[in-house]
Design an enzyme around this catalytic site. Structure first.
Site, PDB file in Angstrom:
ATOM      1  N   CYS A   2      10.616 -17.640  28.055  1.00 58.88           N
ATOM      2  CA  CYS A   2      11.896 -17.141  27.526  1.00 58.88           C
ATOM      3  C   CYS A   2      12.458 -17.988  26.385  1.00 58.88           C
ATOM      4  O   CYS A   2      12.512 -17.529  25.248  1.00 58.88           O
ATOM      5  CB  CYS A   2      12.926 -17.083  28.648  1.00 58.88           C
ATOM      6  SG  CYS A   2      12.460 -15.940  29.937  1.00 58.88           S
TER       7      CYS A   2
HETATM    8  N1  LIG Z   1       9.787 -15.236  33.720  1.00 59.35           N
HETATM    9  C1  LIG Z   1      11.087 -15.309  33.611  1.00 59.35           C
HETATM   10  O1  LIG Z   1      11.695 -16.223  34.156  1.00 59.35           O
HETATM   11  C2  LIG Z   1      11.891 -14.263  32.832  1.00 59.35           C
HETATM   12  C3  LIG Z   1      13.291 -14.307  32.912  1.00 59.35           C
HETATM   13  C4  LIG Z   1      14.040 -13.358  32.248  1.00 59.35           C
HETATM   14  C5  LIG Z   1      13.410 -12.398  31.468  1.00 59.35           C
HETATM   15  N2  LIG Z   1      12.045 -12.364  31.372  1.00 59.35           N
HETATM   16  C6  LIG Z   1      11.468 -11.301  30.564  1.00 59.35           C
HETATM   17  O2  LIG Z   1      10.853 -10.352  31.425  1.00 59.35           O
HETATM   18  C7  LIG Z   1       9.695  -9.817  30.806  1.00 59.35           C
HETATM   19  C8  LIG Z   1       8.488 -10.012  31.714  1.00 59.35           C
HETATM   20  O3  LIG Z   1       8.275 -11.407  31.883  1.00 59.35           O
HETATM   21  P1  LIG Z   1       7.426 -11.994  33.075  1.00 59.35           P
HETATM   22  O4  LIG Z   1       7.712 -13.454  33.106  1.00 59.35           O
HETATM   23  O5  LIG Z   1       7.625 -11.203  34.329  1.00 59.35           O
HETATM   24  O6  LIG Z   1       5.943 -11.736  32.522  1.00 59.35           O
HETATM   25  P2  LIG Z   1       4.570 -11.807  33.343  1.00 59.35           P
HETATM   26  O7  LIG Z   1       3.501 -12.063  32.348  1.00 59.35           O
HETATM   27  O8  LIG Z   1       4.716 -12.692  34.531  1.00 59.35           O
HETATM   28  O9  LIG Z   1       4.406 -10.332  33.915  1.00 59.35           O
HETATM   29  C9  LIG Z   1       4.147  -9.226  33.141  1.00 59.35           C
HETATM   30  C10 LIG Z   1       3.267  -8.281  33.946  1.00 59.35           C
HETATM   31  O10 LIG Z   1       3.087  -7.109  33.165  1.00 59.35           O
HETATM   32  C11 LIG Z   1       1.733  -6.711  33.266  1.00 59.35           C
HETATM   33  N3  LIG Z   1       1.464  -5.882  32.106  1.00 59.35           N
HETATM   34  C12 LIG Z   1       1.162  -6.249  30.849  1.00 59.35           C
HETATM   35  N4  LIG Z   1       1.030  -5.168  30.068  1.00 59.35           N
HETATM   36  C13 LIG Z   1       1.279  -4.107  30.847  1.00 59.35           C
HETATM   37  C14 LIG Z   1       1.288  -2.712  30.607  1.00 59.35           C
HETATM   38  N5  LIG Z   1       1.048  -2.213  29.395  1.00 59.35           N
HETATM   39  N6  LIG Z   1       1.575  -1.905  31.647  1.00 59.35           N
HETATM   40  C15 LIG Z   1       1.819  -2.432  32.875  1.00 59.35           C
HETATM   41  N7  LIG Z   1       1.823  -3.729  33.157  1.00 59.35           N
HETATM   42  C16 LIG Z   1       1.549  -4.553  32.154  1.00 59.35           C
HETATM   43  C17 LIG Z   1       0.958  -7.985  33.356  1.00 59.35           C
HETATM   44  O11 LIG Z   1      -0.318  -7.770  33.961  1.00 59.35           O
HETATM   45  C18 LIG Z   1       1.875  -8.842  34.227  1.00 59.35           C
HETATM   46  O12 LIG Z   1       1.596  -8.664  35.608  1.00 59.35           O
HETATM   47  C19 LIG Z   1       9.573 -10.499  29.460  1.00 59.35           C
HETATM   48  O13 LIG Z   1      10.195  -9.700  28.486  1.00 59.35           O
HETATM   49  C20 LIG Z   1      10.365 -11.774  29.644  1.00 59.35           C
HETATM   50  O14 LIG Z   1      10.891 -12.246  28.425  1.00 59.35           O
HETATM   51  C21 LIG Z   1      11.263 -13.278  32.049  1.00 59.35           C
END
Ligand SMILES: NC(=O)c1ccc[n+]([C@@H]2O[C@H](COP(=O)([O-])OP(=O)(O)OC[C@H]3O[C@@H](n4cnc5c(N)ncnc54)[C@H](O)[C@@H]3O)[C@@H](O)[C@H]2O)c1
Length: 428
Positions: free
Chosen positions: A260
């Site tokens: 993030c």
């Molecule tokens: N990790 C955090 O603490 C956090 C906090 C707030 C916001 N976010 C935001 O949330 C979003 C997701 O982050 P995250 O940390 O969960 O990422 P992550 O990489 O842990 O998870 C993303 C998931 O999406 C899957 N994926 C990728 N492409 C895909 C598709 N086309 N269709 C279906 N699934 C797909 C991946 O296999 C993975 O399991 C991002 O935009 C991030 O900025 C993350």
């Protein structure tokens, strides 16, 4: 009510479990068959999510995982939690969002609610996402299906931070979209905060992360300034934070990590250019924060120099690969940059992190793939000329470290309470 959550990562999985716990039926969708398989067997691939939590929801029939996106036709709402990284030119890459939109669009039924949770620049939901959803479904947003944005606020590994108790901001494409989205989240989240548009909700998330990035940069800069004056920034922060109003403590470190803070602010920087605006605070904070690994390596050089050694040829251990304590997430971790800089200077580099036993292949650091965390015992640790404390996991015994290591460069003030011989611990 049955909903689908697309992207079962650090955000999507805990959210799925929370909705399931609240009595909804959740279909978790991901393109990664390994994750889907693990979840279907009641296991977890995220350290702070116990397998029992997954198993309980599976057993109760409230959660299933699948790679079959056509099953979107079974649900009343779809929530997208897919990655939003930067590309190699540090520009927003929203292709995961648009690709997911294309995948689900043909299966959208009239009346379905689609919510984007991935962090992004203002305008994505009612711009790029709306376009692919309308084009692929033949339906009209705000008339045939509902559309909203609600940013995730995940604080991994913080036991006080439970999905249900973190207030959730929601913006809708139309007032009816907002109403539907507020109703959905109210099933699972105690406080839902409606705002006037998707763009305001998108902008609010960016403000939250920019606020952190800028304040971390401020204390990182003050660390250098006060350090030059012989003043310890950590003691200064402890003193300042006794002020009961108008101050919030941020802590310096070896640089930013995670999915993030190092990334999201630059979504705004990119979008601002379209409006002939520059984001000077974000750029400056980025400059200061990304220079921290170099500062740490300079301190390693100073520490080794004090015992007539050079970085070139020394064995250096980086302690902590995860970007923050007590998590197994090493995405964007500054530890990688420190390891890179040290090995460029000729050091023999290894790492120890109980939560990252082996480095998985990544696009950014391909040559570290397959490296294993070294053992935690006196014999192994004492062999290193210097140990850099990059992440202070609670499970690390810093008394043992002080006892075993020849020289320690501490970027986290992790050894503040440890007494050892003078000249052994270097703050960085
Ligand atoms: N990790 C955090 O603490 C956090 C906090 C707030 C916001 N976010 C935001 O949330 C979003 C997701 O982050 P995250 O940390 O969960 O990422 P992550 O990489 O842990 O998870 C993303 C998931 O999406 C899957 N994926 C990728 N492409 C895909 C598709 N086309 N269709 C279906 N699934 C797909 C991946 O296999 C993975 O399991 C991002 O935009 C991030 O900025 C993350």
């Amino acid at each position: 009510m049955k909903i689908a959550i697309v992207g079962l990562g650090y955000v999507g999985l805990p959210l799925s479990l929370q909705f399931a716990r609240s009595g909804l039926t959740v279909l978790g969708l991901d393109i990664d068959p390994v994750k889907v398989d693990m979840l279907s067997k009641g296991t977890s691939y995220i350290k702070h999510i116990p397998p029992e939590a997954v198993e309980e929801m599976l057993q109760g029939g409230r959660f299933t995982a699948s790679t079959d996106f056509s099953r979107v036709r079974e649900v009343e709402a779809v929530i997208l939690c897919v990655p939003t990284p930067l590309n190699k030119n540090r520009e927003p890459d929203i292709s995961y969002v648009t690709r997911t939109g294309e995948e689900i669009a043909p299966h959208l039924r009239k009346g379905t609610l689609v919510v984007l949770e991935s962090t992004t620049y203002p305008g994505t939901t009612e711009g790029e996402l709306l376009e692919v959803l309308e084009a692929g479904s033949g339906l009209k947003a705000g008339e045939d299906f509902h559309l909203a944005f609600s940013p995730e606020r995940e604080d991994p590994a913080n036991p006080e931070s439970k999905v249900a108790s973190i207030p959730k901001v929601v913006g809708g494409y139309t007032p009816a979209c907002l109403e539907r989205a507020v109703k959905l989240y109210s099933f699972a989240i105690k406080t839902v905060v409606p705002v006037s548009s998707c763009r305001v909700a998108e902008a609010a998330k960016l403000l939250e992360n920019i606020f952190r990035g800028v304040n971390i940069a401020l204390v990182n800069e003050l660390k250098l300034v006060y350090g030059a004056m012989g003043i310890d920034i950590w003691e200064v922060i402890e003193a300042a934070k006794t002020k009961p109003f108008g101050f919030m403590a941020f802590y310096p470190g070896p640089g930013l990590g995670g999915h993030c803070i190092p990334i999201d602010p630059f979504y705004l920087t990119w979008k601002a250019r379209e409006f002939q605006r520059s984001t000077r605070f974000i750029e400056l904070a980025g400059e200061i924060n990304t220079s921290m690994p170099l500062h740490v390596v300079d301190r390693v050089g100073d520490a080794l120099n004090s015992v007539r050694k050079s970085i070139n040829g020394s064995r250096v251990l980086v302690l902590g690969l995860a970007y923050k304590p007590n998590v197994d997430d090493e995405r964007e971790s500054p530890s990688y940059h420190i390891m890179e800089l040290l090995s460029q200077r000729g050091a023999e580099v290894a790492y120890h992190d109980p939560y990252v036993p082996v480095i998985r292949p990544t696009r950014e650091h391909p040559h570290w793939a397959g490296a294993h965390s070294v053992a935690w015992d006196r014999e192994t640790i004492a062999e290193f000329d210097a140990v850099v404390v990059a992440t202070a996991h609670d499970c690390i015994n810093f008394h043992e470290l002080a006892d075993w290591a020849q020289c320690i460069v501490d970027t986290r003030n992790a050894l503040a309470a440890v007494h050892t011989e003078p000249g052994k611990i270097w703050k960085a």
